[in-house]
Scaffold this active site. Sequence first.
Site, PDB file in Angstrom:
ATOM      1  N   HIS A   1       0.819  -1.218   0.000  1.00  0.00           N
ATOM      2  CA  HIS A   1       0.000   0.000   0.000  1.00  0.00           C
ATOM      3  C   HIS A   1       0.853   1.268   0.000  1.00  0.00           C
ATOM      4  CE1 HIS A   1       0.002   0.004   4.567  1.00  0.00           C
ATOM      5  NE2 HIS A   1      -0.073   1.303   4.391  1.00  0.00           N
TER       6      HIS A   1
ATOM      7  N   ASP B   1       1.274  -7.687   2.368  1.00  0.00           N
ATOM      8  CA  ASP B   1       1.392  -6.248   2.089  1.00  0.00           C
ATOM      9  C   ASP B   1       2.858  -5.826   1.905  1.00  0.00           C
ATOM     10  OD1 ASP B   1       0.919  -3.556   1.833  1.00  0.00           O
ATOM     11  OD2 ASP B   1      -0.421  -3.408   3.548  1.00  0.00           O
TER      12      ASP B   1
ATOM     13  N   SER C   1       3.939   2.227   8.491  1.00  0.00           N
ATOM     14  CA  SER C   1       3.713   1.247   7.435  1.00  0.00           C
ATOM     15  C   SER C   1       5.014   0.997   6.691  1.00  0.00           C
ATOM     16  CB  SER C   1       2.661   1.743   6.457  1.00  0.00           C
ATOM     17  OG  SER C   1       1.404   1.455   6.957  1.00  0.00           O
TER      18      SER C   1
HETATM   19  N1  ARG Z   1      -5.028   0.775   7.827  1.00  0.00           N
HETATM   20  C1  ARG Z   1      -3.759   0.937   7.189  1.00  0.00           C
HETATM   21  C2  ARG Z   1      -3.329   2.399   7.245  1.00  0.00           C
HETATM   22  O1  ARG Z   1      -3.837   3.136   8.004  1.00  0.00           O
HETATM   23  C3  ARG Z   1      -3.761   0.393   5.811  1.00  0.00           C
HETATM   24  C4  ARG Z   1      -4.486   1.207   4.765  1.00  0.00           C
HETATM   25  C5  ARG Z   1      -4.380   0.657   3.371  1.00  0.00           C
HETATM   26  N2  ARG Z   1      -5.128  -0.585   3.173  1.00  0.00           N
HETATM   27  C6  ARG Z   1      -6.443  -0.635   2.870  1.00  0.00           C
HETATM   28  N3  ARG Z   1      -7.029  -1.808   2.779  1.00  0.00           N
HETATM   29  N4  ARG Z   1      -7.173   0.441   2.674  1.00  0.00           N
HETATM   30  O2  ARG Z   1      -2.757   3.045   6.447  1.00  0.00           O
HETATM   31  N1  GLU Z   2      -1.396   1.524   7.649  1.00  0.00           N
HETATM   32  C1  GLU Z   2      -0.737   2.543   8.399  1.00  0.00           C
HETATM   33  C2  GLU Z   2       0.275   3.309   7.553  1.00  0.00           C
HETATM   34  O1  GLU Z   2       0.090   3.442   6.378  1.00  0.00           O
HETATM   35  C3  GLU Z   2      -0.158   1.955   9.609  1.00  0.00           C
HETATM   36  C4  GLU Z   2      -1.264   1.616  10.477  1.00  0.00           C
HETATM   37  C5  GLU Z   2      -1.294   2.452  11.701  1.00  0.00           C
HETATM   38  O2  GLU Z   2      -1.875   3.553  11.693  1.00  0.00           O
HETATM   39  O3  GLU Z   2      -0.705   1.957  12.657  1.00  0.00           O
HETATM   40  O4  GLU Z   2       1.212   3.888   8.049  1.00  0.00           O
END
Ligand code: ARG
Ligand code: GLU
Length: 709
Positions: free
Chosen positions: A83, A219, A644
Amino acid sequence: MKKLFLTLAILLSSAMAFAGEGMWIPMLLQYNEKEMQEMGMRITADDIYSINHSSLKDAIVLFGGGCTGEIVSDYGLLLTNHHCGYDWIQKHSSVEHDYLTDGFWAMDRSQELPCPGLTVTILREMRDVTEKILFKVTEDMTEEQRQAKINENMKHLISDVEKETQYKVSIKPFFLGNEYYLLLNEVFTDVRLVGCPPSNIGKFGGDTDNWVWPRHTGDFSVFRVYADKDGHPATYSADNVPYKPAKHLDVSLKGAEEGDFAFVFGYPARTSEYLPAVAVDQEANVIDPIAVDLRGKILDIYNTYQEKDKKVRIQYASKHAGLGNGWKKWMGVTEGINHFHGVEKKRFYEESFKEWSQSSRMFHRYTNLLKRFDEKYKALEPYRVAYTYLTNAGLNIEIMDFAGNFNKLSQVTADTPQEEVDKMIASLKNATKAFFKDYYQPIDEEVAKTMLNEYLKQPADFRPAFLNEIKDVDAYVEQLFSKSMFTSEEQVNDLLDHFKPNKVKKLQKDPALQAYQSMINFYKEEVNPKMGPINKEIDSLQRLYMKGQMVMEPEKHFSPDANFTLRVTYGKVEGFKPQDGKKYRHFTTLEGIMEKENPDIYDYVVEPRLKELYNKKDYGRYADKDGTMHVAFTASVHTTGGNSGSPILNADGQLLGLNFDRCWEGTMSDLVYDPDICRNISVDIRYVLFIMDKFAGAKHLVDEMTIVE
Ligand code: ARG
Ligand code: GLU
């Protein structure tokens, strides 16, 4: 009795700071070393961060502007999340080469794809410059005077240091402005895409599983950093060579057991652990629930239409992901704060702070702090609410948000230089194309009706003027969509193709643009002028409160809030109990992917090749000793957005996996960390290598790495 209360509260606050909490400054890690080693770490603080010899920090990078990555070979090979690489994968994708769907693997270096605009930043050195920055900054200064002096000191120091270094120099506040650190960074600008799995591996589970455990997302994506022949950053050139880092990470195939020490090394963006109770309460119980409610209503509408039509599903996939990410996270914040009594714990601590401040005249300047916080946050609340409605209800009406792009054009006069107009038109043409590609009017009409009805529940003084003229929402929306040109790509293009300054009248009369302007004026004239000064006062109270806490507990080792600088966080590999009677194991396996498989649900489609490997149990050396293929695991390591792609490392500093998410039950950790429930989620490095090697046939990449079996 009083004394007992105080001791209890201090004990509680220190206990709260133990086990997992804290985003530590790598150059000060010697203060954590003992605890880390007691928890199982076998290396030293100096192995993690040193400016005298190579250390793990030389392998950690800020990837682009918002993620972390790590270098895993002597040839600049870099891992980050899928991502995080997504935009770059998308930029290289076309109908003929759909790397998002099919994945991409460069089988040799000549096939790697340049990504102009992508940067990789490596920290070379960090220095405490608090004294220099706060030189001649006095307590009696106003906020403006203080900031002016600080800016002046920063400017001087930066220009002095720039003379002695080739690196990029910057200075950032820590501990809410009580300390300042200088950072020397090297920024690499030739970064190439090397590989990525298909989305149904790299994004497996999609938005359905986002923030959720158990998780099965592969990921990761792979890049390579290039430098000139001398190893210095250089813009793309065919003559550039793979960058040789001072250190790359070793990769462990041993996996992690429950209870094992683990740490994450990366770039957390923002946490607010030192807010007063009133602020946490406001965030978790006023602001987040409003945003969750509004976004939930929009997502319901998206879902209804997305289920009906495949084209619409794709058109709204990214919008859904964007709105859904915050929606799910904030829901977790509210639940977590309330369930784990985050506000009460803060209040309890504040009681002891108040008592302490009254215990000596020396501390009296802290006595009224909490009362003043209460006043300021109370004053702030209606404006924060208004802002939340503006961004979540108003600007999520796509036609209004899109019309906003034309605001500047609507102000063009005969005197505007033609060159400027041409530039505007060119960029608006791109925006128009992008907008209509993913626009489905029935969704937007329904969103508009729903959101305006919600918005109208706000008091008249706290909403944009155009709303106050609406008598019947349905009738207004119907008018809006029939009269505005912004529902028609043809009309918009016609305007752009034949634009003349005398045509701005048509724009100015457009109801979607008028609504947008009304919202923006409301923000500029009503919200911001009131919210800005209150926020400034809160900042200065917050700085004092932080200092007070540090004076009250001189023995306690405080960790500064995340601010997008390199940090070390540590804890244990462990599962958790999300609810009474429920316990989550700390890892998932390929079995779970097969359980979730559903060819009819986009997020749960499984690649045939992956199934084949699963059926043959062809995991090679990447299998766990239990014989299964581990996919992801949880740990009690304090992380946030920006982490991330960060490496999660074992007791020997070897790579165990890539951090990519948190469990939604513990997303309150940005405000209050609780070791019982806050868990980060990482993809197991063995799954990453298995996909590279067995699935994609890119074993040459694994061969570049230093593998510890
Ligand atoms: N929750 C993670 C973050 O805050 C991953 C976001 C990307 N993945 C998704 N399925 N939308 O960035
Ligand atoms: N998915 C998050 C990022 O893109 C990390 C998840 C979180 O907030 O811990 O950095």
